[in-house]
Structure formats: structure tokens, C-alpha cells
Design a protein around this motif. Structure first.
Motif, PDB file in Angstrom:
ATOM      1  N   TRP A  62     -29.796 -14.138  38.716  1.00  0.00           N
ATOM      2  CA  TRP A  62     -29.750 -12.681  38.611  1.00  0.00           C
ATOM      3  C   TRP A  62     -29.682 -12.026  39.986  1.00  0.00           C
ATOM      4  O   TRP A  62     -28.926 -11.073  40.198  1.00  0.00           O
ATOM      5  CB  TRP A  62     -30.975 -12.190  37.840  1.00  0.00           C
ATOM      6  N   MET A  63     -30.449 -12.544  40.932  1.00  0.00           N
ATOM      7  CA  MET A  63     -30.436 -11.980  42.281  1.00  0.00           C
ATOM      8  C   MET A  63     -29.107 -12.226  42.991  1.00  0.00           C
ATOM      9  O   MET A  63     -28.710 -11.463  43.877  1.00  0.00           O
ATOM     10  CB  MET A  63     -31.577 -12.569  43.111  1.00  0.00           C
ATOM     11  N   ASN A  64     -28.416 -13.298  42.617  1.00  0.00           N
ATOM     12  CA  ASN A  64     -27.131 -13.615  43.238  1.00  0.00           C
ATOM     13  C   ASN A  64     -25.955 -12.981  42.502  1.00  0.00           C
ATOM     14  O   ASN A  64     -24.799 -13.182  42.903  1.00  0.00           O
ATOM     15  CB  ASN A  64     -26.922 -15.133  43.290  1.00  0.00           C
ATOM     16  N   ALA A  65     -26.234 -12.252  41.415  1.00  0.00           N
ATOM     17  CA  ALA A  65     -25.149 -11.726  40.587  1.00  0.00           C
ATOM     18  C   ALA A  65     -24.251 -10.773  41.362  1.00  0.00           C
ATOM     19  O   ALA A  65     -23.039 -10.751  41.175  1.00  0.00           O
ATOM     20  CB  ALA A  65     -25.719 -11.031  39.348  1.00  0.00           C
ATOM     21  N   SER A  66     -24.834  -9.979  42.237  1.00  0.00           N
ATOM     22  CA  SER A  66     -24.049  -9.016  43.007  1.00  0.00           C
ATOM     23  C   SER A  66     -23.873  -9.515  44.443  1.00  0.00           C
ATOM     24  O   SER A  66     -24.839  -9.928  45.092  1.00  0.00           O
ATOM     25  CB  SER A  66     -24.737  -7.650  43.016  1.00  0.00           C
ATOM     26  N   SER A  67     -22.630  -9.448  44.912  1.00  0.00           N
ATOM     27  CA  SER A  67     -22.354  -9.864  46.295  1.00  0.00           C
ATOM     28  C   SER A  67     -22.684  -8.764  47.301  1.00  0.00           C
ATOM     29  O   SER A  67     -22.568  -8.969  48.508  1.00  0.00           O
ATOM     30  CB  SER A  67     -20.883 -10.259  46.432  1.00  0.00           C
ATOM     31  N   ALA A  68     -23.109  -7.599  46.801  1.00  0.00           N
ATOM     32  CA  ALA A  68     -23.382  -6.479  47.705  1.00  0.00           C
ATOM     33  C   ALA A  68     -24.567  -6.756  48.623  1.00  0.00           C
ATOM     34  O   ALA A  68     -24.687  -6.147  49.694  1.00  0.00           O
ATOM     35  CB  ALA A  68     -23.645  -5.209  46.890  1.00  0.00           C
ATOM     36  N   PHE A  69     -25.467  -7.659  48.203  1.00  0.00           N
ATOM     37  CA  PHE A  69     -26.668  -7.938  48.993  1.00  0.00           C
ATOM     38  C   PHE A  69     -26.469  -9.102  49.970  1.00  0.00           C
ATOM     39  O   PHE A  69     -27.384  -9.426  50.717  1.00  0.00           O
ATOM     40  CB  PHE A  69     -27.849  -8.250  48.066  1.00  0.00           C
ATOM     41  N   MET A  70     -25.287  -9.726  49.942  1.00  0.00           N
ATOM     42  CA  MET A  70     -25.032 -10.846  50.834  1.00  0.00           C
ATOM     43  C   MET A  70     -24.346 -10.346  52.100  1.00  0.00           C
ATOM     44  O   MET A  70     -23.314  -9.670  52.040  1.00  0.00           O
ATOM     45  CB  MET A  70     -24.153 -11.888  50.141  1.00  0.00           C
ATOM     46  N   THR A  71     -24.926 -10.670  53.254  1.00  0.00           N
ATOM     47  CA  THR A  71     -24.334 -10.289  54.538  1.00  0.00           C
ATOM     48  C   THR A  71     -23.842 -11.534  55.259  1.00  0.00           C
ATOM     49  O   THR A  71     -24.508 -12.569  55.250  1.00  0.00           O
ATOM     50  CB  THR A  71     -25.357  -9.552  55.426  1.00  0.00           C
ATOM     51  N   LEU A  72     -22.671 -11.438  55.863  1.00  0.00           N
ATOM     52  CA  LEU A  72     -22.061 -12.551  56.590  1.00  0.00           C
ATOM     53  C   LEU A  72     -22.123 -12.259  58.082  1.00  0.00           C
ATOM     54  O   LEU A  72     -21.777 -11.160  58.522  1.00  0.00           O
ATOM     55  CB  LEU A  72     -20.610 -12.744  56.142  1.00  0.00           C
ATOM     56  N   TRP A  73     -22.552 -13.249  58.853  1.00  0.00           N
ATOM     57  CA  TRP A  73     -22.758 -13.072  60.286  1.00  0.00           C
ATOM     58  C   TRP A  73     -21.999 -14.152  61.059  1.00  0.00           C
ATOM     59  O   TRP A  73     -22.028 -15.327  60.690  1.00  0.00           O
ATOM     60  CB  TRP A  73     -24.246 -13.200  60.628  1.00  0.00           C
ATOM     61  N   TYR A 103     -26.376 -21.324  61.951  1.00  0.00           N
ATOM     62  CA  TYR A 103     -25.901 -22.520  61.257  1.00  0.00           C
ATOM     63  C   TYR A 103     -25.223 -22.218  59.921  1.00  0.00           C
ATOM     64  O   TYR A 103     -24.275 -22.910  59.540  1.00  0.00           O
ATOM     65  CB  TYR A 103     -27.058 -23.491  61.018  1.00  0.00           C
ATOM     66  N   PHE A 104     -25.701 -21.199  59.199  1.00  0.00           N
ATOM     67  CA  PHE A 104     -25.209 -20.960  57.847  1.00  0.00           C
ATOM     68  C   PHE A 104     -24.458 -19.646  57.695  1.00  0.00           C
ATOM     69  O   PHE A 104     -23.793 -19.440  56.685  1.00  0.00           O
ATOM     70  CB  PHE A 104     -26.382 -21.014  56.858  1.00  0.00           C
ATOM     71  N   ASN A 105     -24.589 -18.744  58.648  1.00  0.00           N
ATOM     72  CA  ASN A 105     -23.750 -17.537  58.740  1.00  0.00           C
ATOM     73  C   ASN A 105     -23.863 -16.603  57.546  1.00  0.00           C
ATOM     74  O   ASN A 105     -22.944 -15.828  57.291  1.00  0.00           O
ATOM     75  CB  ASN A 105     -22.280 -17.932  58.947  1.00  0.00           C
ATOM     76  N   GLN A 106     -24.941 -16.661  56.817  1.00  0.00           N
ATOM     77  CA  GLN A 106     -25.123 -15.710  55.728  1.00  0.00           C
ATOM     78  C   GLN A 106     -26.611 -15.476  55.485  1.00  0.00           C
ATOM     79  O   GLN A 106     -27.426 -16.379  55.649  1.00  0.00           O
ATOM     80  CB  GLN A 106     -24.475 -16.208  54.437  1.00  0.00           C
ATOM     81  N   VAL A 107     -26.940 -14.254  55.152  1.00  0.00           N
ATOM     82  CA  VAL A 107     -28.316 -13.872  54.839  1.00  0.00           C
ATOM     83  C   VAL A 107     -28.273 -12.885  53.677  1.00  0.00           C
ATOM     84  O   VAL A 107     -27.496 -11.916  53.708  1.00  0.00           O
ATOM     85  CB  VAL A 107     -29.019 -13.218  56.055  1.00  0.00           C
ATOM     86  N   SER A 108     -29.096 -13.130  52.678  1.00  0.00           N
ATOM     87  CA  SER A 108     -29.186 -12.197  51.560  1.00  0.00           C
ATOM     88  C   SER A 108     -30.264 -11.158  51.855  1.00  0.00           C
ATOM     89  O   SER A 108     -31.352 -11.494  52.338  1.00  0.00           O
ATOM     90  CB  SER A 108     -29.523 -12.945  50.271  1.00  0.00           C
ATOM     91  N   LYS A 144     -16.693 -17.651  57.856  1.00  0.00           N
ATOM     92  CA  LYS A 144     -18.019 -17.093  58.112  1.00  0.00           C
ATOM     93  C   LYS A 144     -18.377 -17.193  59.589  1.00  0.00           C
ATOM     94  O   LYS A 144     -18.904 -16.240  60.172  1.00  0.00           O
ATOM     95  CB  LYS A 144     -19.062 -17.823  57.260  1.00  0.00           C
ATOM     96  N   LYS A 145     -18.115 -18.329  60.202  1.00  0.00           N
ATOM     97  CA  LYS A 145     -18.462 -18.502  61.611  1.00  0.00           C
ATOM     98  C   LYS A 145     -17.698 -17.539  62.508  1.00  0.00           C
ATOM     99  O   LYS A 145     -18.169 -17.175  63.578  1.00  0.00           O
ATOM    100  CB  LYS A 145     -18.217 -19.951  62.043  1.00  0.00           C
ATOM    101  N   ARG A 146     -16.521 -17.134  62.069  1.00  0.00           N
ATOM    102  CA  ARG A 146     -15.701 -16.233  62.885  1.00  0.00           C
ATOM    103  C   ARG A 146     -15.933 -14.772  62.550  1.00  0.00           C
ATOM    104  O   ARG A 146     -15.181 -13.900  62.987  1.00  0.00           O
ATOM    105  CB  ARG A 146     -14.231 -16.622  62.733  1.00  0.00           C
ATOM    106  N   GLY A 147     -16.972 -14.515  61.763  1.00  0.00           N
ATOM    107  CA  GLY A 147     -17.361 -13.137  61.515  1.00  0.00           C
ATOM    108  C   GLY A 147     -16.443 -12.381  60.592  1.00  0.00           C
ATOM    109  O   GLY A 147     -16.295 -11.156  60.729  1.00  0.00           O
ATOM    110  N   VAL A 148     -15.811 -13.070  59.641  1.00  0.00           N
ATOM    111  CA  VAL A 148     -14.948 -12.396  58.670  1.00  0.00           C
ATOM    112  C   VAL A 148     -15.837 -11.845  57.557  1.00  0.00           C
ATOM    113  O   VAL A 148     -16.235 -12.554  56.646  1.00  0.00           O
ATOM    114  CB  VAL A 148     -13.889 -13.365  58.102  1.00  0.00           C
ATOM    115  N   HIS A 149     -16.149 -10.560  57.635  1.00  0.00           N
ATOM    116  CA  HIS A 149     -16.986  -9.938  56.610  1.00  0.00           C
ATOM    117  C   HIS A 149     -16.194  -9.602  55.366  1.00  0.00           C
ATOM    118  O   HIS A 149     -16.747  -9.519  54.272  1.00  0.00           O
ATOM    119  CB  HIS A 149     -17.611  -8.643  57.161  1.00  0.00           C
ATOM    120  N   GLN A 150     -14.891  -9.419  55.533  1.00  0.00           N
ATOM    121  CA  GLN A 150     -14.038  -9.020  54.418  1.00  0.00           C
ATOM    122  C   GLN A 150     -12.599  -9.374  54.742  1.00  0.00           C
ATOM    123  O   GLN A 150     -12.163  -9.247  55.886  1.00  0.00           O
ATOM    124  CB  GLN A 150     -14.167  -7.513  54.171  1.00  0.00           C
ATOM    125  N   LEU A 151     -11.869  -9.831  53.739  1.00  0.00           N
ATOM    126  CA  LEU A 151     -10.454 -10.113  53.908  1.00  0.00           C
ATOM    127  C   LEU A 151      -9.639  -8.940  53.377  1.00  0.00           C
ATOM    128  O   LEU A 151      -9.802  -8.539  52.221  1.00  0.00           O
ATOM    129  CB  LEU A 151     -10.076 -11.404  53.170  1.00  0.00           C
TER     130      LEU A 151
END
Length: 905
Positions: free
Chosen positions: A487-498, A426-431, A673-680
Motif C-alpha cells: 500500500w505504501m508503495n502504491a504511489s510513485s509520488a513518494f519515491m525520490t531518485l538521487w 549506493y541505491f539512488n532512491q529514498v521513499s 538513477k545514478k545519473r540523476g534522471v528524475h523523469q524521462l
């Protein structure tokens, strides 16, 4: 299965309802037959009795029939009475009914539900003649109906806020406006408002301009609706008290936490919590019910009530709390479970949590089968069931921790594992920090902040000053929470898109996770039993007694053949050898399942395979442009991001909504996000107009971007400046493109050739970049070549720029280099949404596009596309697609071949 018949009955009921929800006709019959055969095979394997098999088959058949029957009744009385010749979706209407929901006012709009009694659709008299049934009718146009509709009242003046603020549930209303069909999904994987309202048993929206078009009459006498009316008033009163106690963002946060009202929750705060998977804290659920029940039982004990009386009093107070907190599916589930649990405790009857959960689920699905497709319902029941099933399996692995810490860690980890598939669906992202965030913050919020908020609210009625002291402590804790989350959201490195997984992937995930934890638990129990003996091997009688105490809800061993073989060796005296063989087999199975789970996660994380094809997706973003290009090697390029144009003046600031609709945040980012775009790979800004770049700010904030490409000019707008500064802050390289640049090789099968701007325009410059207010003329124009096909992108370029491009290409042709404009392109993105200022006959004659795509909004105020442009395209022989007519247009580009599909027919 025989120990938990209600659980099995409910699971099969859900399976039958789910099959009826997803399929119909012969497909449903085929699926139902397959489920019956599977059920018979499982029952035969489990050696269940004929009565049990009959009950389970009845559950499957009855649930399927019940869903189909309920769904067949979900039709609109108004639609049944509409003339068959009418094809429009909007009708003038005068309707009478009763307000059946709280009136929610946000900016210049008031939204609420109305249970209609009569409706006059204002048909033409010639159309109505065949509809008359009684000659003595006072008004032939009045239709009696039981439809429930969503009403949206657009407020025209600030003084109307006070008027609609007095409207309440239960009031009789007569309104005049337009009856419209809800909007359906216009993009693949997009939100379908039409289907969503249908699951709420609503089929129409009535849009009203001005509060004076709605006449309100208070109800006569008393009715059951007065209970809900009083409840709405009580919620408003409690919310007002919390606003007195708490300031700023804390007021909205505490209203969501204590009474489940998220209307005033700060959108940025909600987004920060959402990134860490903490939004369940703000949804009233079992945690809140547990706190309330505990406090009430403590209070009853303090008042020296007997155990039976205390349980009875609290049981009947739970529905009151459920109503006061909004009665969402999660709180209804928790309330039903709480009442059943308290009743069972009072009567010393049922004590199995899974049975109580099953009873709650079955009751809710019988009341409304559409709960099954509700996200809150799904998450609430699956996570609760997962905690009951999986926590005991995980606890043996946490024996090295203190008992209190092991329990917290076990619950947190299991909750994350169980909710993971639905979260990415439903949300396509997990930290990756979600487990740590929940482990740290949930105990603080649930055990300290929530009780403090409830106590301060209750205390405010008798001692406002003391309640203020508690509120100050609570605000300090909230501020600490907000800082930790930020603080935990400061870096996008920990966010994964699915990308959204399939149903089969979700089912396999749960099966593998269950089997893996079951084996690990069994192995841990055997190791624990071995540690309690001084010998290296477990005595035969000890092993037998251990197996006899195993949980009967699981198989005696996960792999019976291995267990029987090892047992046979033991009887023959080969105890030590069989012990090592069994231990090796268990370790091998654990390793194999871990590999399977890892492979499952890896495949789930990958973007959908293109099979060597490229994909150009013209998204429907209303009046604007946004095109997503996916190359054959899986690289993603976003061309423009749409944007909402705001013409609001400062004096109309009261019309601004708390969370205004923004194309990038609500449409573009969710689709990516739904289409699995991890990076542009790149974001290409054709020019700086709001309807092309407005949505890109959300994209830069939510999606990793490797580069930004723009037309080399500056736009004089706040949105442009904010977008460029955000790119700089996030260290995204910014490149200037133009005709002087050579071809850009994106991958082996894809390259881009820029045609315009040809040279910097004269005029004012900033840091050597020209400042151009009229950005259309400076739009990037380029040709994308992919798998042998050519697509011409034109931005909002005008006819003057078109002429410059053609002259420049002619010069290059004489020099023996450059593109040939007389080489037809396969697809042309028509410039400026089909405006008459672009797409000249000479332009079309030069490129000879086989297919043309026009991106324009439905019923846009500019009249795009212009009839002259459409006529020129038709005369040139182009096949025309329009997002305002066809929704999203997708083109799959195989080798020298293009397959086209549209969201709307």
C-alpha cells in the motif's frame, strides 16, 4: 578526544585506509601529508599530549601502509605464471582444489568458491618451453597455486541437480573448464564485477559445462573446515524446518529473517521492502543479536545460573549464532560488539558503546582491510555509531512524547538521517514514507515476528503441531506487513531518485547535521533548565552548574566567542540583555545551518550540470540498443532499453533462475538513477523486438515517464503487450511517430525529425494499427539535432527501408522542403547492430557520417558487426566505435563541437 582515544584511533585508521583505497602514488603521498597536517592542527587546538599525537600519527601511517601492503599481496599466482605474450582472457584449464564455500544452486547453474592447489592451463608446447624449471616434472603444465577462484558449473540435465546438491564445503574437486577474467564495468558508473571479486581476493572464474566435468572426493580425516561444513549442514537443516513450517513466500521471508538466508527470498518482496528502506530487517544485524542475547539471558536466569556464568555462556554462544546466520559483515560486527559488551559487563570494565564499536571495527579491518569497501560493513558501523552519537542529541526535542514512543521515534529518525547519504550513494532512491514505514513495521517485526519465528523453529523439534500454530500467527502478521508495504508503495509520488553524491558532499552533510543537532540540543537543555525556574532568567550559579554538567565530548559552547561575550556581559550585570543576545544568536545559527542543510539537499538532488552541453550516451546493454539523450536544458530521452532474448523451451523450465538477469532491471534502471534522471521526457521505442524493448518494462516501473513514442505498429509478443498495457495503467501518453509528423521541438536547442515509417504498412490491423511480425523494416528512423550537431538513429532498419527513406527525401527535396540527405551527419547509430542486411553503400554515401556507433554484444552469436559493414564504414571515412569493444560511448555535444569518450580504451 582524550576521553575516547580508541575511537579517535579507529577513525584515523579508517581515514588512512580510505585514502590508500582511493589514491596511489604521489596523490596518496600528498593526501597523507595533508591529513597529517590536519591531525597536528586538531591535536594542537585540543591541547593533547605528545604521546596521544604520536599514537594518532602512527594510526594514520600504519593504516595506509597496511592497506598498501595487503593490496600488494592481492595478486594471482596464475597471472604471475602466464606468458607475457598471451593476451587472451580465456584459457582451457584442468584444476584441483578444495571447495571453500557453500554450493549455491540456482536454476541450471551451481556457484561456489574453490581454493586451488594445482592448475593446468593447457598452453601450447612452444609457449611452455621457457617455463620449465625441473626436468623431472611429471607434467610441465601443472602450476602450484593458492588462488581462490569462483566456479560456475552449467548444468546440462535436470538429473545433475541431485548430483551438485551433494557437494559440500571441504570436498576435494578436480574440474575441467575455461579459466576467464571476470567482467569489468562496461558502462560509466556500472557495477564492476572484476573489482568486486578482487576485494574478495579472487581474480578468475572457472566456467564448467556439465557436472560430469567436476570430480568430487570427500575429505580425508578431520580439519578445521569441518566446522564450516557442519555449519552449512546445520543451516540447510534449519532452512528445511522453516520450509516445513511456512508456505509460499513466507518460507523465504522467514529464512531471511531468522537465519539470514536470502537465497529463497521472493524477488518482488525484496524489491517492495527495498523501496521503503526496509531491507535492513532482512539482514541479520544487531537487532537479531540483541533478541538472541536477551532470550538466552532469560533462559539462563530461568535455569538459576549466576550472573557471571550467564554472561559467560551467552558470550560463547554468540559466535555460534554468527556462524549459523551466515557471518555477514553486519552480523560479525554485532557479534564482536556483543561479546565485548558481555565481557565488559562480566568484568565491570568498559561500558562506553563507542569504544566497543571502535574495537569491533578495528578488529575487522585488521583481519581484512577490504571490509572498508563493503556496503554492509559501512552501513552497519555508520548507523550504529550514529545512533550512539545522535540519539542523545535528538531526545531533548522529543520530551513532549511518552518516553517509550520518544525512544522509538528518536532511533528511527536518526537511523534514517544517518543512513541517508549511503543509501542515495549506493541505491539512488529514498521513499518519503521510509521513516513512517520503519516506525510502524520495525517494532512489530523485531519484537513480535522475529521472536515468534525463532520460537516456532525451536519448538518444531519437539512439538511440530504447536510450532505450526505459531507459524500460522506469524504468517498472518507477515501478510499484514506485506499489505502495508504494498500500500505504501502504491504511489510513485513518494519515491525520490538521487544521483550518487560525492565524498565531499557526504562529509559536509554529516558535519552540518552534527553541528545543527548539537546546537538544538544545547538550546533545548537551556530552555528546560529555564522552565524549572520561576524567574525569566537563569541564576548565575545555576547557569554555571548547567555548563559544568554539559557533555565534555562537545565544546562548552558551539560558538565560543558568542558565549564568552555573553558571559562577560553577565559579569557586568547585563544578565537580561546578554540572555536575549545569546538566544537570538543561537536561533540565527540554527536558522543558518538549516538553510545550509536545505541547500545541500537541493544541490544533491539535482542532476549533474551539463554546462549548456548536450549528451548522447550509447549504453552497453549487450546484444541490443539503449541510448540515453540529455538535452542542454536537462531533459532526458531514452531510446530503446535493451533486452534479454530467451530461447528456452517449456521442457527446460527447470533452468529458470529465481532472479534471472534482466537488462532493464540490472543495467538500464541503475544507470538512470545514478545519473540523476528524475523523469524521462520520453521513451522512444524504435520497434517491438525484444532486444530493444525488453528492458523498458523495468524503466516504466521504476522511473517516471512523461510519454512513450512508438513506430505505430503492433508486435506479436508478450513483452510488447505487457509493456504497452503497463504504460496505459500508469497513465503514460502513447504517441505514434512517423515521417508524416512534423519536427518535434524538445527544447530550445534540441529537435527531432522522424524519417520512417513513411506510411502504414499493409496487412492485418488491430484497432487500425498494423500488426507486423517482422519489426526491423518498420523501425523508427530519425535525426536528432542538438547544439548544431546531427545524430542519425536507425533502429534495426533494413536496406529496403533505407532505399524508401532516400527516395522520400529526394521527393521532398524536389518539392523544396524536408531534410537534405546529402548534408553529412556527425554521428550515425549503425542499424541492426552492424548486420549485413543494413547500412548499404548508397545509405552511407547519402549521409556521409563522420562517426559511426555500433551497438553489439561481446562474442554475440550473430557475428555482429559484419565485416562487410565495417569495411564499408571504413571506406566511407567514418570513425567507428563499437560497444562490444569500447563499452559505453558518450558524446558531449557543445556548440558545433563533439567530445567523445569510451568506458574501455
Amino acid at each position: 578526544m582524550r576521553r575516547r582515544p580508541l575511537l579517535v584511533f579507529t577513525v584515523i585508521w579508517v581515514m588512512g585506509s580510505g585514502a590508500a583505497c582511493m589514491y596511489d602514488g604521489w596523490r596518496l603521498a600528498l593526501i597523507a601529508a595533508g591529513l597529517m597536517l590536519l591531525l597536528l592542527a586538531v591535536c594542537h587546538w585540543g591541547r593533547t599530549g605528545p604521546l596521544f599525537v604520536f599514537c594518532m600519527l602512527c594510526s594514520l601511517c600504519c593504516s595506509t601502509i597496511y592497506w598498501e601492503w595487503h593490496d600488494a599481496l592481492n595478486v594471482s599466482d596464475l597471472e604471475l605464471r602466464l606468458p607475457a605474450a598471451e593476451t587472451v582472457d580465456t584459457y582451457p584449464v584442468t584444476a584441483q582444489g578444495v571447495i571453500s564455500s557453500p554450493v549455491e544452486v540456482d536454476g541450471d547453474r551451481a556457484d561456489f568458491k574453490v581454493s586451488l592447489q594445482k592448475a593446468d592451463l593447457g598452453f601450447r608446447q612452444s609457449t611452455l618451453t621457457h617455463m620449465k624449471t625441473h626436468a623431472h616434472q611429471d607434467n610441465d603444465q601443472d602450476l602450484k597455486t593458492h588462488d581462490v577462484v569462483m566456479v560456475q558449473v552449467r548444468l546440462l540435465d535436470k538429473s545433475e541437480l541431485d548430483i551438485v546438491g551433494q557437494w559440500q564445503r571441504g570436498d576435494h574437486i578436480q574440474l575441467t573448464g575455461e579459466l576467464q577474467k571476470p567482467g569489468e564495468a562496461r558502462n560509466f558508473d556500472g557495477f564492476d564485477y572484476l573489482q568486486y571479486l578482487r576485494t574478495q581476493n579472487m581474480h578468475w572464474i572457472i566456467k564448467v559445462k556439465g557436472a560430469d566435468q567436476a570430480q568430487i572426493t570427500p575429505p580425508d580425516g578431520w580439519s578445521l573446515s569441518h566446522i564450516l561444513r557442519w555449519n552449512d549442514s546445520a543451516r540447510d537443516t534449519l532452512g528445511g524446518k522453516l520450509e516445513q513450517l511456512y508456505t509460499g513466500v513466507h518460507a523465504g521471508y522467514m529464512k531471511g529473517l531468522v537465519i539470514g538466508s536470502q537465497d529463497d527470498l521472493d524477488p518482488d518482496t525484496f524489491m517492495e521492502f527495498s523501496r521503503l528502506g526496509l531491507t535492513h530487517i532482512l539482514a541479520i544485524s544487531g537487532m537479531h543479536v540483541a533478541v538472541v542475547v536477551g532470550c538466552l539471558l532469560f533462559l539462563c536466569t530461568t535455569l538459576r545460573m549466576t550472573r557471571e556464568t550467564s554472561l559467560t555462556v551467552v558470550m560463547w554462544l554468540i559466535p555460534v549464532y554468527v556462524l549459523l546466520t551466515g557471518a555477514s559483515p553486519s552480523i560479525v560486527r554485532a557479534g564482536i560488539m556483543g561479546m565485548i559488551g558481555l565481557y565488559a559487563a562480566r568484568r565491570r570494565l568498559l561500558k562506553d558503546g563507542l569504544h566497543i564499536l571502535s574495537a569491533a571495527a578495528l578488529a575487522m579491518l585488521l583481519w581484512n582491510p577490504y571490509f572498508l569497501v563493503n556496503v554492509s560493513f559501512q552501513l552497519s558501523f555508520i548507523v550504529t555509531a550514529g545512533l550512539m552519537i545522535f540519539v542523545p542529541k535528538l531526545m531533548p526535542l522529543l520530551r513532549f512524547m511518552p518516553r517509550w514512543l520518544a525512544g522509538t521515534v528518536g532511533i528511527t529518525v536518526v537511523a534514517q538521517l544517518i543512513s541517508f547519504p549511503l543509501t542515495i550513494y549506493y541505491f539512488n532512491q529514498v521513499s518519503l514514507l521510509s521513516v513512517i514505514a520503519n516506525l510502524i513495521l520495525v517494532p512489530v517485526i523485531s519484537l513480535i515476528v522475529l521472536p515468534l519465528g525463532m520460537v516456532s523453529l525451536l519448538l518444531s523439534w519437539v512439538w511440530m503441531r504447536g510450532a505450526g500454530w505459531l507459524a500460522n500467527i506469524t504468517e498472518w502478521l507477515n501478510q499484514l506487513t506485506f499489505r502495508i508495504v504494498e500500500w505504501m508503495n502504491a504511489s510513485s509520488a513518494f519515491m525520490t531518485l538521487w544521483p550518487s553524491p560525492s565524498l565531499a558532499w557526504i562529509l559536509v552533510y554529516y558535519v552540518v547535521l552534527y553541528v545543527l543537532l548539537s546546537i538544538v540540543k544545547k538550546k533545548s537543555e537551556h530552555q528546560g533548565a529555564a522552565m524549572n525556574n520561576s524567574d525569566d532568567t537563569v541564576p548565575l550559579e545555576g547557569r554555571d552548574s548547567l555548563n559544568s554538567r554539559a557533555d565534555l565530548s562537545e565544546p562548552a559552547a558551539v560558538f565560543p566567542l558568542v558565549d564568552q561575550w555573553a558571559g562577560s556581559l553577565r559579569w557586568r550585570g547585563f544578565i537580561t540583555t546578554s540572555h536575549y543576545i545569546e538566544r537570538y544568536a543561537v536561533r540565527s545559527v540554527i536558522m543558518l545551518l538549516s538553510v545550509v542543510l536545505g541547500a545541500l539537499l537541493y544541490t544533491g538532488y539535482q542532476s549533474p550540470s551539463m554546462g549548456g552541453a548536450g549528451l548522447v550516451q550509447f549504453l552497453d546493454v549487450g546484444q541490443g540498443d539503449s541510448i540515453l539523450v540529455t538535452t542542454p536544458e536537462g531533459k532526458h530521452i531514452l531510446i530503446d532499453g535493451g533486452g534479454t532474448v530467451n530461447f528456452r523451451k517449456e521442457k527446460d523450465a527447470w533452468k529458470e533462475r529465481k532472479a534471472p538477469f534482466e537488462v532493464g532491471e540490472k543495467v538500464v534502471v541503475p544507470l538512470l538513477k545514478k545519473r540523476g534522471v528524475h523523469q524521462l521526457e520520453a521513451v522512444i521505442m524504435t520497434h517491438g523486438d525484444q532486444d530493444h524493448i525488453g528492458g523498458l518494462l523495468a524503466v516504466l516501473k521504476e522511473i517516471p515517464v512523461k510519454s512513450v513514442v512508438f513506430n505505430g505498429t503492433l508486435a506479436d509478443s508478450d513483452s510488447f503487450r505487457e509493456l504497452m498495457s503497463t504504460a496505459v495503467q500508469r497513465n503514460v501518453p502513447i504517441y505514434q511517430a512517423g515521417a508524416e509528423r512534423g519536427p518535434w521541438k524538445v527544447d530550445k536547442y534540441t529537435d527531432i525529425q522522424f524519417l520512417f515509417p513513411i506510411f502504414p504498412e499493409s496487412g492485418e490491423t488491430i484497432n487500425s494499427l498494423p500488426l507486423i511480425k517482422e519489426q526491423n523494416h518498420a523501425s523508427l528512423v530519425f535525426v536528432l539535432q542538438m547544439n548544431g550537431s546531427r545524430v542519425l538513429f536507425t533502429g534495426d532498419t533494413d536496406q529496403a527501408a533505407e532505399q524508401k527513406i532516400l527516395l522520400h527525401l529526394e521527393e521532398l527535396l524536389h518539392e523544396g522542403s524536408g531534410l537534405q540527405a546529402d548534408n553529412p551527419v556527425d554521428v550515425m547509430k549503425v542499424a541492426h547492430h552492424g548486420s549485413k542486411t543494413s547500412t548499404s553503400a548508397a545509405w552511407l554515401n547519402a549521409w556521409k557520417p563522420r562517426t559511426a556507433v555500433i551497438s553489439a554484444g561481446v562474442n554475440n552469436m550473430y557475428g555482429h558487426p559484419h565485416t562487410d559493414v565495417v569495411g564499408r564504414l571504413e571506406r566511407s571515412g567514418s570513425i567507428i566505435y563499437q560497444t562490444n569493444l569500447h563499452g559505453e560511448v558518450q558524446m558531449r555535444m557543445k556548440e558545433n563541437h563533439i567530445e567523445i569518450r569510451t568506458k574501455l580504451p
